[in-house]
Write an enzyme that holds these catalytic residues in place. Structure first.
Site, PDB file in Angstrom:
ATOM      1  N   HIS A 101       6.722  -2.114  -1.439  1.00  0.00           N
ATOM      2  CA  HIS A 101       6.896  -1.397  -2.695  1.00  0.00           C
ATOM      3  C   HIS A 101       6.479   0.046  -2.438  1.00  0.00           C
ATOM      4  O   HIS A 101       5.356   0.291  -2.010  1.00  0.00           O
ATOM      5  CB  HIS A 101       6.016  -1.991  -3.796  1.00  0.00           C
ATOM      6  CG  HIS A 101       6.474  -3.332  -4.239  1.00  0.00           C
ATOM      7  ND1 HIS A 101       7.626  -3.520  -4.959  1.00  0.00           N
ATOM      8  CD2 HIS A 101       5.952  -4.561  -4.047  1.00  0.00           C
ATOM      9  CE1 HIS A 101       7.785  -4.808  -5.198  1.00  0.00           C
ATOM     10  NE2 HIS A 101       6.790  -5.462  -4.638  1.00  0.00           N
ATOM     11  N   THR A 153       0.983  -6.055  11.858  1.00  0.00           N
ATOM     12  CA  THR A 153       1.303  -4.769  11.232  1.00  0.00           C
ATOM     13  C   THR A 153       2.000  -3.816  12.201  1.00  0.00           C
ATOM     14  O   THR A 153       2.547  -2.811  11.781  1.00  0.00           O
ATOM     15  CB  THR A 153       0.009  -4.094  10.734  1.00  0.00           C
ATOM     16  OG1 THR A 153      -0.854  -3.911  11.868  1.00  0.00           O
ATOM     17  CG2 THR A 153      -0.712  -4.948   9.708  1.00  0.00           C
ATOM     18  N   LYS A 154       1.915  -4.124  13.514  1.00  0.00           N
ATOM     19  CA  LYS A 154       2.473  -3.223  14.541  1.00  0.00           C
ATOM     20  C   LYS A 154       3.275  -4.046  15.532  1.00  0.00           C
ATOM     21  O   LYS A 154       3.091  -5.273  15.614  1.00  0.00           O
ATOM     22  CB  LYS A 154       1.339  -2.554  15.326  1.00  0.00           C
ATOM     23  CG  LYS A 154       0.520  -1.607  14.518  1.00  0.00           C
ATOM     24  CD  LYS A 154      -0.523  -0.945  15.400  1.00  0.00           C
ATOM     25  CE  LYS A 154      -1.358  -0.005  14.560  1.00  0.00           C
ATOM     26  NZ  LYS A 154      -2.740  -0.028  14.892  1.00  0.00           N
ATOM     27  N   ARG A 168      -4.566  -8.281  16.569  1.00  0.00           N
ATOM     28  CA  ARG A 168      -4.957  -7.543  17.780  1.00  0.00           C
ATOM     29  C   ARG A 168      -4.612  -8.396  18.991  1.00  0.00           C
ATOM     30  O   ARG A 168      -4.564  -9.619  18.888  1.00  0.00           O
ATOM     31  CB  ARG A 168      -6.466  -7.299  17.803  1.00  0.00           C
ATOM     32  CG  ARG A 168      -6.993  -6.628  16.565  1.00  0.00           C
ATOM     33  CD  ARG A 168      -7.123  -5.129  16.772  1.00  0.00           C
ATOM     34  NE  ARG A 168      -7.779  -4.521  15.631  1.00  0.00           N
ATOM     35  CZ  ARG A 168      -7.280  -3.488  14.953  1.00  0.00           C
ATOM     36  NH1 ARG A 168      -6.112  -2.958  15.292  1.00  0.00           N
ATOM     37  NH2 ARG A 168      -7.934  -2.966  13.934  1.00  0.00           N
TER      38      ARG A 168
END
Ligand SMILES: CC(C)(COP(=O)(O)OP(=O)(O)OC[C@H]1O[C@@H](n2cnc3c(N)ncnc32)[C@H](O)[C@@H]1OP(=O)(O)O)[C@@H](O)C(=O)NCCC(=O)NCCS
Length: 178
Positions: A101, A153-154, A168
């Site tokens: 969003h 997230t990566k 991680r």
């Protein structure tokens, strides 16, 4: 414009096939073959021997590509654009999102702000374990493992094993040092 057969398959999938038993249940009533048949006609592209498990939700499915021997896990919730390579193993309750969003303006509600979709890519021979969450724009490279409950997230490098929130690198499968 999609063909009428696409819409028929989508309706049959969400009303019936999605609720049939898990693919490896002794009383599966051919659910694996039924879901595969329908999803091959729903997805943008689909390889051989795919397995779409009980409860999988993929919205319209029209921007999902999936390679040979890859599977969507029990009760997964995934969104396109999503490109999955060969031999993906996916545990139960995995979520893959491709849109956030937008929230940079504070003068209008967030539900009136649109953010463009960012595709997720999953390369060949990946294992995404139970309850992992993959966020928009992430690429999970060849041979990687996403541990149970990870929030990714990566991008995940080749042969990396990742876990935790945010995810991680725990180790590398190919002996590379962390
Ligand atoms: C990711 C996974 C494969 C790693 O296994 P492994 O390489 O044998 O790792 P280890 O158990 O030796 O743990 C190594 C370290 O990573 C941590 N770790 C392991 N799995 C983790 C996870 N999912 N999230 C966060 N940390 C994790 C361990 O606590 C340990 O940390 P430490 O060195 O600080 O003690 C495994 O833990 C996992 O998550 N399996 C998923 C099981 C599953 O969901 N099965 C359903 C079928 S798909």
């Amino acid at each position: 414009m999609k063909k009428i057969s696409y819409y028929i398959c989508l309706i049959l999938y969400y009303f019936i096939a999605r609720h049939l038993p898990g693919s490896d249940m002794p009383y599966s009533f051919g659910s694996k073959k039924i879901r595969r048949f329908l999803c091959k006609r729903i997805f943008k592209s689909s390889g051989n021997n795919i397995n779409i498990e009980h409860g999988s939700f993929f919205a319209s499915g029209k921007d999902i590509e999936i390679g040979d021997n890859s599977g969507l896990g029990l009760n997964c919730r995934i969104a396109g654009p999503l490109k999955i390579g060969r031999d993906l193993m996916m545990g139960p309750d995995v979520m893959i999102f491709t849109q956030n969003h937008k929230n940079d303006r504070i003068d209008i509600p967030m539900n009136l702000q649109t953010d463009p979709k960012r595709p997720v890519v999953i390369e060949d021979d990946v294992w995404i374990a139970a309850r992992a969450i993959i966020l928009p724009g992430v690429t999970i490279k060849k041979g990687a493992i996403v541990g149970a409950g990870a929030v990714v997230t990566k991008d995940v490098p080749e042969y990396a094993v990742v876990g935790g929130n945010p995810a991680r690198i725990i180790r590398y499968r190919n002996g590379k040092k962390v």
